[in-house]
Write a protein that holds these residues in place. Structure first.
Motif, PDB file in Angstrom:
ATOM      1  N   PRO A  30     -61.325  53.199  -9.071  1.00 56.50           N
ATOM      2  CA  PRO A  30     -62.648  53.079  -9.700  1.00 56.50           C
ATOM      3  C   PRO A  30     -63.175  51.658  -9.516  1.00 56.50           C
ATOM      4  CG  PRO A  30     -61.100  54.216 -11.149  1.00 56.50           C
ATOM      5  CD  PRO A  30     -60.296  53.714  -9.996  1.00 56.50           C
ATOM      6  N   PRO A  31     -64.483  51.503  -9.300  1.00 56.01           N
ATOM      7  CA  PRO A  31     -65.045  50.172  -8.986  1.00 56.01           C
ATOM      8  C   PRO A  31     -64.636  49.065  -9.949  1.00 56.01           C
ATOM      9  CG  PRO A  31     -66.705  51.870  -8.686  1.00 56.01           C
ATOM     10  CD  PRO A  31     -65.516  52.547  -9.289  1.00 56.01           C
ATOM     11  N   LEU A  32     -64.719  49.312 -11.248  1.00 56.31           N
ATOM     12  CA  LEU A  32     -64.381  48.267 -12.204  1.00 56.31           C
ATOM     13  C   LEU A  32     -62.900  47.928 -12.149  1.00 56.31           C
ATOM     14  CD1 LEU A  32     -65.478  46.369 -14.301  1.00 56.31           C
ATOM     15  CD2 LEU A  32     -65.171  48.142 -16.044  1.00 56.31           C
ATOM     16  N   ARG A  33     -62.055  48.950 -11.978  1.00 55.11           N
ATOM     17  CA  ARG A  33     -60.611  48.704 -11.847  1.00 55.11           C
ATOM     18  C   ARG A  33     -60.322  47.907 -10.584  1.00 55.11           C
ATOM     19  NH1 ARG A  33     -56.617  46.854 -11.622  1.00 55.11           N
ATOM     20  NH2 ARG A  33     -54.491  47.644 -11.839  1.00 55.11           N
ATOM     21  N   HIS A  34     -61.054  48.192  -9.517  1.00 57.95           N
ATOM     22  CA  HIS A  34     -60.848  47.500  -8.241  1.00 57.95           C
ATOM     23  C   HIS A  34     -61.180  46.017  -8.351  1.00 57.95           C
ATOM     24  CE1 HIS A  34     -60.483  47.244  -3.872  1.00 57.95           C
ATOM     25  NE2 HIS A  34     -61.619  46.580  -3.847  1.00 57.95           N
ATOM     26  N   TRP A  35     -62.192  45.691  -9.165  1.00 61.70           N
ATOM     27  CA  TRP A  35     -62.682  44.320  -9.216  1.00 61.70           C
ATOM     28  C   TRP A  35     -62.237  43.547 -10.447  1.00 61.70           C
ATOM     29  CZ3 TRP A  35     -64.665  41.990  -5.133  1.00 61.70           C
ATOM     30  CH2 TRP A  35     -65.212  42.771  -4.107  1.00 61.70           C
ATOM     31  N   ILE A  36     -61.470  44.155 -11.350  1.00 65.54           N
ATOM     32  CA  ILE A  36     -61.144  43.494 -12.608  1.00 65.54           C
ATOM     33  C   ILE A  36     -60.373  42.191 -12.391  1.00 65.54           C
ATOM     34  CG2 ILE A  36     -59.055  44.899 -12.896  1.00 65.54           C
ATOM     35  CD1 ILE A  36     -61.341  43.400 -15.664  1.00 65.54           C
ATOM     36  N   GLY A  37     -59.466  42.161 -11.422  1.00 65.82           N
ATOM     37  CA  GLY A  37     -58.711  40.942 -11.159  1.00 65.82           C
ATOM     38  C   GLY A  37     -59.607  39.804 -10.711  1.00 65.82           C
ATOM     39  N   ALA A  38     -60.554  40.103  -9.831  1.00 65.91           N
ATOM     40  CA  ALA A  38     -61.489  39.079  -9.355  1.00 65.91           C
ATOM     41  C   ALA A  38     -62.418  38.628 -10.479  1.00 65.91           C
ATOM     42  CB  ALA A  38     -62.300  39.621  -8.179  1.00 65.91           C
ATOM     43  N   ILE A  39     -62.819  39.567 -11.324  1.00 68.51           N
ATOM     44  CA  ILE A  39     -63.686  39.216 -12.455  1.00 68.51           C
ATOM     45  C   ILE A  39     -62.961  38.260 -13.401  1.00 68.51           C
ATOM     46  CG2 ILE A  39     -64.833  40.122 -14.512  1.00 68.51           C
ATOM     47  CD1 ILE A  39     -65.395  42.688 -12.877  1.00 68.51           C
ATOM     48  N   LEU A  40     -61.702  38.548 -13.699  1.00 70.88           N
ATOM     49  CA  LEU A  40     -60.926  37.679 -14.582  1.00 70.88           C
ATOM     50  C   LEU A  40     -60.698  36.307 -13.953  1.00 70.88           C
ATOM     51  CD1 LEU A  40     -58.291  40.219 -15.951  1.00 70.88           C
ATOM     52  CD2 LEU A  40     -60.222  39.213 -17.191  1.00 70.88           C
ATOM     53  N   MET A  41     -60.510  36.282 -12.621  1.00 69.28           N
ATOM     54  CA  MET A  41     -60.358  35.005 -11.935  1.00 69.28           C
ATOM     55  C   MET A  41     -61.642  34.193 -12.019  1.00 69.28           C
ATOM     56  SD  MET A  41     -58.068  33.226 -10.208  1.00 69.28           S
ATOM     57  CE  MET A  41     -56.916  34.330  -9.399  1.00 69.28           C
ATOM     58  N   ALA A  42     -62.781  34.869 -11.899  1.00 75.35           N
ATOM     59  CA  ALA A  42     -64.067  34.179 -12.028  1.00 75.35           C
ATOM     60  C   ALA A  42     -64.242  33.632 -13.443  1.00 75.35           C
ATOM     61  CB  ALA A  42     -65.208  35.136 -11.679  1.00 75.35           C
ATOM     62  N   VAL A  43     -63.795  34.392 -14.428  1.00 76.11           N
ATOM     63  CA  VAL A  43     -63.847  33.915 -15.814  1.00 76.11           C
ATOM     64  C   VAL A  43     -62.982  32.670 -15.975  1.00 76.11           C
ATOM     65  CG1 VAL A  43     -63.207  34.466 -18.198  1.00 76.11           C
ATOM     66  CG2 VAL A  43     -64.384  36.175 -16.792  1.00 76.11           C
ATOM     67  N   ALA A  44     -61.778  32.698 -15.381  1.00 76.21           N
ATOM     68  CA  ALA A  44     -60.885  31.538 -15.449  1.00 76.21           C
ATOM     69  C   ALA A  44     -61.522  30.316 -14.794  1.00 76.21           C
ATOM     70  CB  ALA A  44     -59.553  31.866 -14.780  1.00 76.21           C
ATOM     71  N   LEU A  45     -62.221  30.525 -13.677  1.00 73.44           N
ATOM     72  CA  LEU A  45     -62.895  29.420 -12.994  1.00 73.44           C
ATOM     73  C   LEU A  45     -63.979  28.810 -13.866  1.00 73.44           C
ATOM     74  CD1 LEU A  45     -63.420  27.682 -10.498  1.00 73.44           C
ATOM     75  CD2 LEU A  45     -64.876  29.516  -9.605  1.00 73.44           C
ATOM     76  N   VAL A  46     -64.780  29.648 -14.506  1.00 76.69           N
ATOM     77  CA  VAL A  46     -65.836  29.147 -15.396  1.00 76.69           C
ATOM     78  C   VAL A  46     -65.232  28.369 -16.558  1.00 76.69           C
ATOM     79  CG1 VAL A  46     -67.666  29.829 -17.002  1.00 76.69           C
ATOM     80  CG2 VAL A  46     -67.479  30.942 -14.766  1.00 76.69           C
ATOM     81  N   LEU A  47     -64.162  28.912 -17.140  1.00 79.31           N
ATOM     82  CA  LEU A  47     -63.528  28.261 -18.286  1.00 79.31           C
ATOM     83  C   LEU A  47     -62.922  26.914 -17.913  1.00 79.31           C
ATOM     84  CD1 LEU A  47     -61.810  31.335 -19.984  1.00 79.31           C
ATOM     85  CD2 LEU A  47     -63.760  30.030 -20.853  1.00 79.31           C
ATOM     86  N   VAL A  48     -62.314  26.839 -16.716  1.00 75.98           N
ATOM     87  CA  VAL A  48     -61.686  25.581 -16.324  1.00 75.98           C
ATOM     88  C   VAL A  48     -62.724  24.521 -16.008  1.00 75.98           C
ATOM     89  CG1 VAL A  48     -61.493  25.825 -13.802  1.00 75.98           C
ATOM     90  CG2 VAL A  48     -59.656  24.732 -15.089  1.00 75.98           C
ATOM     91  N   LEU A  49     -63.899  24.937 -15.573  1.00 76.03           N
ATOM     92  CA  LEU A  49     -64.968  23.977 -15.316  1.00 76.03           C
ATOM     93  C   LEU A  49     -65.603  23.503 -16.622  1.00 76.03           C
ATOM     94  CD1 LEU A  49     -66.682  25.595 -12.185  1.00 76.03           C
ATOM     95  CD2 LEU A  49     -65.156  23.609 -12.245  1.00 76.03           C
ATOM     96  N   LEU A  50     -65.652  24.392 -17.606  1.00 77.59           N
ATOM     97  CA  LEU A  50     -66.231  24.020 -18.904  1.00 77.59           C
ATOM     98  C   LEU A  50     -65.247  23.251 -19.780  1.00 77.59           C
ATOM     99  CD1 LEU A  50     -68.164  27.307 -19.822  1.00 77.59           C
ATOM    100  CD2 LEU A  50     -69.130  25.140 -19.013  1.00 77.59           C
ATOM    101  N   PHE A  51     -63.979  23.649 -19.725  1.00 77.18           N
ATOM    102  CA  PHE A  51     -62.959  23.037 -20.584  1.00 77.18           C
ATOM    103  C   PHE A  51     -61.749  22.619 -19.735  1.00 77.18           C
ATOM    104  CE2 PHE A  51     -65.147  26.487 -22.878  1.00 77.18           C
ATOM    105  CZ  PHE A  51     -65.801  25.740 -23.863  1.00 77.18           C
ATOM    106  N   PRO A  52     -61.909  21.600 -18.890  1.00 79.08           N
ATOM    107  CA  PRO A  52     -60.835  21.216 -17.964  1.00 79.08           C
ATOM    108  C   PRO A  52     -59.601  20.643 -18.646  1.00 79.08           C
ATOM    109  CG  PRO A  52     -62.595  19.583 -17.932  1.00 79.08           C
ATOM    110  CD  PRO A  52     -63.103  20.742 -18.749  1.00 79.08           C
ATOM    111  N   GLU A  53     -59.702  20.303 -19.924  1.00 80.59           N
ATOM    112  CA  GLU A  53     -58.554  19.696 -20.601  1.00 80.59           C
ATOM    113  C   GLU A  53     -57.361  20.646 -20.696  1.00 80.59           C
ATOM    114  OE1 GLU A  53     -61.525  21.059 -23.834  1.00 80.59           O
ATOM    115  OE2 GLU A  53     -61.567  20.066 -21.873  1.00 80.59           O
ATOM    116  N   TYR A  54     -57.611  21.958 -20.542  1.00 88.72           N
ATOM    117  CA  TYR A  54     -56.513  22.926 -20.596  1.00 88.72           C
ATOM    118  C   TYR A  54     -55.933  23.216 -19.209  1.00 88.72           C
ATOM    119  CZ  TYR A  54     -58.058  23.642 -25.383  1.00 88.72           C
ATOM    120  OH  TYR A  54     -58.393  23.445 -26.702  1.00 88.72           O
ATOM    121  N   GLY A  55     -56.570  22.652 -18.193  1.00 87.49           N
ATOM    122  CA  GLY A  55     -56.046  22.756 -16.829  1.00 87.49           C
ATOM    123  C   GLY A  55     -55.854  24.177 -16.334  1.00 87.49           C
ATOM    124  N   ALA A  56     -54.794  24.336 -15.511  1.00 87.10           N
ATOM    125  CA  ALA A  56     -54.522  25.644 -14.893  1.00 87.10           C
ATOM    126  C   ALA A  56     -54.018  26.675 -15.885  1.00 87.10           C
ATOM    127  CB  ALA A  56     -53.506  25.473 -13.762  1.00 87.10           C
TER     128      ALA A  56
END
Length: 206
Positions: free
Chosen positions: A159-185
């Motif tokens: 299913p489309p959402l299942r196929h892309w959920i990993g990439a979506i979560l990675m994009a969320v992680a990228l946004v969070l690390v740019l906003l709050f870099p103090e928590y790093g990786a």
């Protein structure tokens, strides 16, 4: 399958499996080298450390980043491997995407080194680090779709959402690390949400 469908550089090749085997073998070699290079920055720091206790005390974040990179590359390799296990050939688009995907794998140790070189809160280093992972994940998913649409894979599409959920979560992680870099990786721990969300999103409506 006609020879024209195969992007192997040899017009006389009649079987997609032979060309695919060579592509997979080359890709495996590149991944093996990249996954080894991930730890080299830590090796350099270990050689300069005054003692083992000092090394471990000063490089906790670096070891976490390297471990995460190792796990991510291994996960990417497995996803790529499973994708091609279900394939019986590849076309020009998939071949070019595979080359681009390998470029992200090769760059990932560099991104890891950039992350380790900074204080652990450098937005540029962290962004390159997680952004490289995101790009690699997106390419893998586009490859799978390209294989299925070309009739070169016997794997049922997710299913489309299942196929892309990993990439979506990675994009969320990228946004969070740019906003709050103090928590790093550590923001990559967001990816663990795929474990409970994956089966839930795989359910098809009755």
């Amino acid at each position: 399958m006609s020879a024209e469908q195969i992007d192997d550089g040899a017009h006389g090749a009649a079987q997609g499996e032979k060309a695919l085997d060579r592509l997979v073998a080359f890709s495996d070699a590149v991944v093996a080298i990249a996954i080894t290079l991930v730890v080299l920055p830590l090796v350099d720091k270990a050689m300069d450390a005054e003692s083992a206790s000092a090394f471990f005390a000063d490089n906790v974040t670096g070891m976490i980043s390297a471990a995460l990179s190792f796990v991510v590359i291994a996960a990417f390799w497995r996803a790529n491997h499973v994708m091609f296990v279900h394939a019986h050939g590849y076309n020009r688009l998939v071949g070019r995407l595979q080359t681009l995907w390998l470029a992200t794998i090769v760059f990932l140790p560099v991104a890891t080194a950039l992350d380790l070189a900074g204080p652990g809160t450098d937005r540029v280093g962290l962004g390159a680090y997680i952004g490289t992972m995101l790009l690699g994940g997106v390419i893998l998913r586009v490859q799978a779709i390209a294989l299925q649409r070309a009739g070169l894979s016997d794997r049922a599409p997710a299913p489309p959402l299942r196929h892309w959920i990993g990439a979506i979560l990675m994009a969320v992680a990228l946004v969070l690390v740019l906003l709050f870099p103090e928590y790093g990786a550590l923001w990559l721990l967001v990816l663990l949400l795929e474990i409970p969300l994956g089966p839930l999103l795989s359910r098809r409506p009755r």
